[in-house]
Design a protein around this motif. Structure first.
Motif, PDB file in Angstrom:
ATOM      1  N   SER A  77       0.931  -1.226   0.239  1.00 23.38           N
ATOM      2  CA  SER A  77       0.104   0.033  -0.044  1.00 23.38           C
ATOM      3  C   SER A  77       0.797   1.253  -0.149  1.00 23.38           C
ATOM      4  N   ARG A  78       0.208   2.328  -0.745  1.00 27.29           N
ATOM      5  CA  ARG A  78       1.237   3.751  -0.855  1.00 27.29           C
ATOM      6  C   ARG A  78       0.476   4.716   0.398  1.00 27.29           C
ATOM      7  N   LYS A  79       1.174   5.172   1.002  1.00 26.53           N
ATOM      8  CA  LYS A  79       0.506   6.369   1.908  1.00 26.53           C
ATOM      9  C   LYS A  79       0.305   7.373   0.995  1.00 26.53           C
ATOM     10  N   VAL A  80      -1.049   7.893   1.083  1.00 24.77           N
ATOM     11  CA  VAL A  80      -1.367   8.664   0.012  1.00 24.77           C
ATOM     12  C   VAL A  80      -1.044  10.201   0.482  1.00 24.77           C
ATOM     13  N   PHE A  81      -1.251  10.510   1.605  1.00 18.86           N
ATOM     14  CA  PHE A  81      -0.760  11.873   2.093  1.00 18.86           C
ATOM     15  C   PHE A  81       0.261  11.837   2.923  1.00 18.86           C
ATOM     16  N   LYS A  82       1.442  12.064   2.392  1.00 12.62           N
ATOM     17  CA  LYS A  82       2.745  12.198   3.198  1.00 12.62           C
ATOM     18  C   LYS A  82       3.420  13.493   2.715  1.00 12.62           C
ATOM     19  N   LEU A  83       3.939  14.372   3.771  1.00 12.43           N
ATOM     20  CA  LEU A  83       4.289  15.325   3.509  1.00 12.43           C
ATOM     21  C   LEU A  83       5.887  15.524   2.665  1.00 12.43           C
ATOM     22  N   PHE A  84       6.625  14.507   3.393  1.00 11.56           N
ATOM     23  CA  PHE A  84       8.072  14.620   2.842  1.00 11.56           C
ATOM     24  C   PHE A  84       8.312  13.471   2.123  1.00 11.56           C
ATOM     25  N   GLY A  85       8.195  13.112   0.878  1.00  7.31           N
ATOM     26  CA  GLY A  85       8.648  11.791   0.164  1.00  7.31           C
ATOM     27  C   GLY A  85       7.386  10.684  -0.025  1.00  7.31           C
ATOM     28  N   ASP A  86       7.471   9.985  -0.728  1.00  8.65           N
ATOM     29  CA  ASP A  86       6.513   9.004  -0.811  1.00  8.65           C
ATOM     30  C   ASP A  86       7.188   7.719   0.117  1.00  8.65           C
ATOM     31  N   ARG A  87       6.067   6.938   0.406  1.00  9.23           N
ATOM     32  CA  ARG A  87       6.324   5.865   1.501  1.00  9.23           C
ATOM     33  C   ARG A  87       5.578   4.619   0.951  1.00  9.23           C
ATOM     34  N   PHE A  88       5.975   3.339   0.901  1.00  8.49           N
ATOM     35  CA  PHE A  88       4.917   2.358   0.756  1.00  8.49           C
ATOM     36  C   PHE A  88       5.080   1.554   2.090  1.00  8.49           C
ATOM     37  N   LYS A  89       3.954   0.900   2.398  1.00 11.47           N
ATOM     38  CA  LYS A  89       4.217  -0.202   3.390  1.00 11.47           C
ATOM     39  C   LYS A  89       3.668  -1.510   2.968  1.00 11.47           C
ATOM     40  N   VAL A  90       4.313  -2.567   3.640  1.00 15.91           N
ATOM     41  CA  VAL A  90       4.131  -3.992   2.952  1.00 15.91           C
ATOM     42  C   VAL A  90       3.671  -4.576   4.101  1.00 15.91           C
ATOM     43  N   LYS A  91       2.576  -5.261   3.957  1.00 14.07           N
ATOM     44  CA  LYS A  91       2.001  -6.305   5.084  1.00 14.07           C
ATOM     45  C   LYS A  91       2.069  -7.641   4.552  1.00 14.07           C
ATOM     46  N   LEU A  92       2.921  -8.754   5.173  1.00 18.65           N
ATOM     47  CA  LEU A  92       3.181  -9.955   4.663  1.00 18.65           C
ATOM     48  C   LEU A  92       2.312 -10.811   5.394  1.00 18.65           C
ATOM     49  N   ALA A  93       1.957 -11.801   4.696  1.00 21.57           N
ATOM     50  CA  ALA A  93       1.035 -12.974   5.019  1.00 21.57           C
ATOM     51  C   ALA A  93       1.308 -13.301   6.470  1.00 21.57           C
ATOM     52  N   ASP A  94       2.518 -13.611   6.773  1.00 23.89           N
ATOM     53  CA  ASP A  94       3.159 -14.163   8.313  1.00 23.89           C
ATOM     54  C   ASP A  94       3.002 -13.065   9.340  1.00 23.89           C
ATOM     55  N   GLY A  95       2.540 -11.869   8.931  1.00 23.73           N
ATOM     56  CA  GLY A  95       2.258 -10.829   9.905  1.00 23.73           C
ATOM     57  C   GLY A  95       3.462  -9.844   9.904  1.00 23.73           C
ATOM     58  N   ARG A  96       4.516  -9.986   9.219  1.00 18.09           N
ATOM     59  CA  ARG A  96       5.398  -9.012   9.305  1.00 18.09           C
ATOM     60  C   ARG A  96       5.124  -7.970   8.557  1.00 18.09           C
ATOM     61  N   ARG A  97       5.725  -6.606   8.998  1.00 12.04           N
ATOM     62  CA  ARG A  97       5.563  -5.342   8.032  1.00 12.04           C
ATOM     63  C   ARG A  97       6.951  -4.836   7.667  1.00 12.04           C
ATOM     64  N   LEU A  98       6.745  -4.506   6.534  1.00 14.05           N
ATOM     65  CA  LEU A  98       8.102  -3.859   5.883  1.00 14.05           C
ATOM     66  C   LEU A  98       7.914  -2.502   5.275  1.00 14.05           C
ATOM     67  N   LYS A  99       8.991  -1.694   5.310  1.00 15.30           N
ATOM     68  CA  LYS A  99       8.688  -0.227   4.779  1.00 15.30           C
ATOM     69  C   LYS A  99       9.639   0.020   3.399  1.00 15.30           C
ATOM     70  N   ILE A 100       9.012   0.632   2.670  1.00 13.63           N
ATOM     71  CA  ILE A 100       9.919   0.928   1.351  1.00 13.63           C
ATOM     72  C   ILE A 100      10.043   2.687   1.339  1.00 13.63           C
ATOM     73  N   VAL A 101      11.335   3.117   1.755  1.00 13.43           N
ATOM     74  CA  VAL A 101      11.555   4.467   1.970  1.00 13.43           C
ATOM     75  C   VAL A 101      12.811   4.814   1.260  1.00 13.43           C
ATOM     76  N   GLY A 102      12.849   6.106   1.006  1.00 13.66           N
ATOM     77  CA  GLY A 102      13.982   6.708   0.335  1.00 13.66           C
ATOM     78  C   GLY A 102      13.578   7.818  -0.844  1.00 13.66           C
ATOM     79  N   ASN A 103      14.265   7.992  -1.807  1.00 10.34           N
ATOM     80  CA  ASN A 103      14.206   9.004  -2.732  1.00 10.34           C
ATOM     81  C   ASN A 103      13.367   8.300  -3.802  1.00 10.34           C
ATOM     82  N   LEU A 104      12.164   8.111  -3.752  1.00  8.33           N
ATOM     83  CA  LEU A 104      11.357   7.723  -4.610  1.00  8.33           C
ATOM     84  C   LEU A 104      11.289   8.137  -5.931  1.00  8.33           C
ATOM     85  N   TRP A 105      11.359   9.523  -5.916  1.00 10.61           N
ATOM     86  CA  TRP A 105      11.425  10.234  -7.311  1.00 10.61           C
ATOM     87  C   TRP A 105      12.494   9.801  -8.384  1.00 10.61           C
ATOM     88  N   ASP A 106      13.622   9.555  -7.670  1.00  7.84           N
ATOM     89  CA  ASP A 106      15.010   9.320  -8.482  1.00  7.84           C
ATOM     90  C   ASP A 106      14.855   7.927  -8.433  1.00  7.84           C
TER      91      ASP A 106
END
Length: 161
Positions: A77-106
Motif C-alpha cells: 500500500s502507498r501512503k497517500v498523504f505524506k508531506l516529505f517523500g513517498d512511502r510504501f508499506k508492505v504487510k506480509l501474510a506471516d504478519g511481518r511489516r516492511l517499509k519502502i523508503v528513500g528518494n522514490l522520485w529518483d
C-alpha cells in the motif's frame, strides 16, 4: 547479491528480465495488457510462474497484491498523504511489516524491516533509463524483494506517465 532489472521498451507486450550481476537470467517479468487488472507474472528460466503482482485497474489507493502459488503473500500500500517523500508499506501474510523508503522520485530506495535494510534499489549506476539494480542483503527473501522492487518501480513509472 546484486540483481539487474532490464526493461524491453519496444516489445509488443511489456516484459523485463531480472539478471544476476554476472548476466545470468533469473526471472522474466511479463505484464499482461488489456485486462481489468494490471497483472505481472514472474517466470523462472524453466517457464514456471513463481510469483504474480495483481492490481485492480480502478482503485483510489495504490494497493497491490503479491501472490505465490495462488495465495496472497503480501499486500503493498502507498501512503497517500505524506508531506516529505513517498512511502510504501508492505504487510506480509506471516504478519511481518516492511517499509519502502528513500528518494522514490529518483528511484533510489530501501526495503526495510524494523530499521534493518533488506534490499537497496538504485537507478544511479545506469546511464540507460530502463535498467536498475537491486542489492539483496537477505538471500532467503530474494524472490519477494525482487518482486517488491518491480512493484514499486511500476507504481512510480505509472505515476510519472
Amino acid at each position: 547479491m546484486r540483481y539487474l532489472v532490464r526493461d524491453r521498451m519496444f516489445a509488443f507486450h511489456e516484459e523485463a528480465w531480472i539478471e544476476t550481476e554476472h548476466r545470468e537470467k533469473v526471472l522474466r517479468v511479463n505484464k499482461k495488457l488489456l485486462r481489468l487488472r494490471n497483472t505481472f507474472h514472474f517466470v523462472d528460466t524453466q517457464g514456471t510462474v513463481v510469483a504474480s503482482i495483481v492490481r485492480k485497474a480502478w482503485t483510489f489507493h495504490h494497493t497491490i497484491l503479491i501472490k505465490q502459488d495462488g495465495r496472497k503473500v503480501a499486500k503493498v500500500s502507498r501512503k497517500v498523504f505524506k508531506l516529505f517523500g513517498d512511502r510504501f508499506k508492505v504487510k506480509l501474510a506471516d504478519g511481518r511489516r516492511l517499509k519502502i523508503v528513500g528518494n522514490l522520485w529518483d528511484r533510489e530506495f530501501d526495503i526495510q524491516e524494523r530499521g534493518s535494510t533488506l534490499a537497496h534499489i538504485s537507478r544511479r549506476l545506469f546511464s540507460i533509463r530502463d535498467a536498475y539494480s537491486v542489492d539483496v542483503l537477505v538471500p532467503a527473501e530474494t524472490t519477494l524483494l525482487l518482486v517488491l522492487a518491480v512493484c514499486v518501480d511500476h507504481v512510480l513509472h505509472e505515476q510519472r506517465d
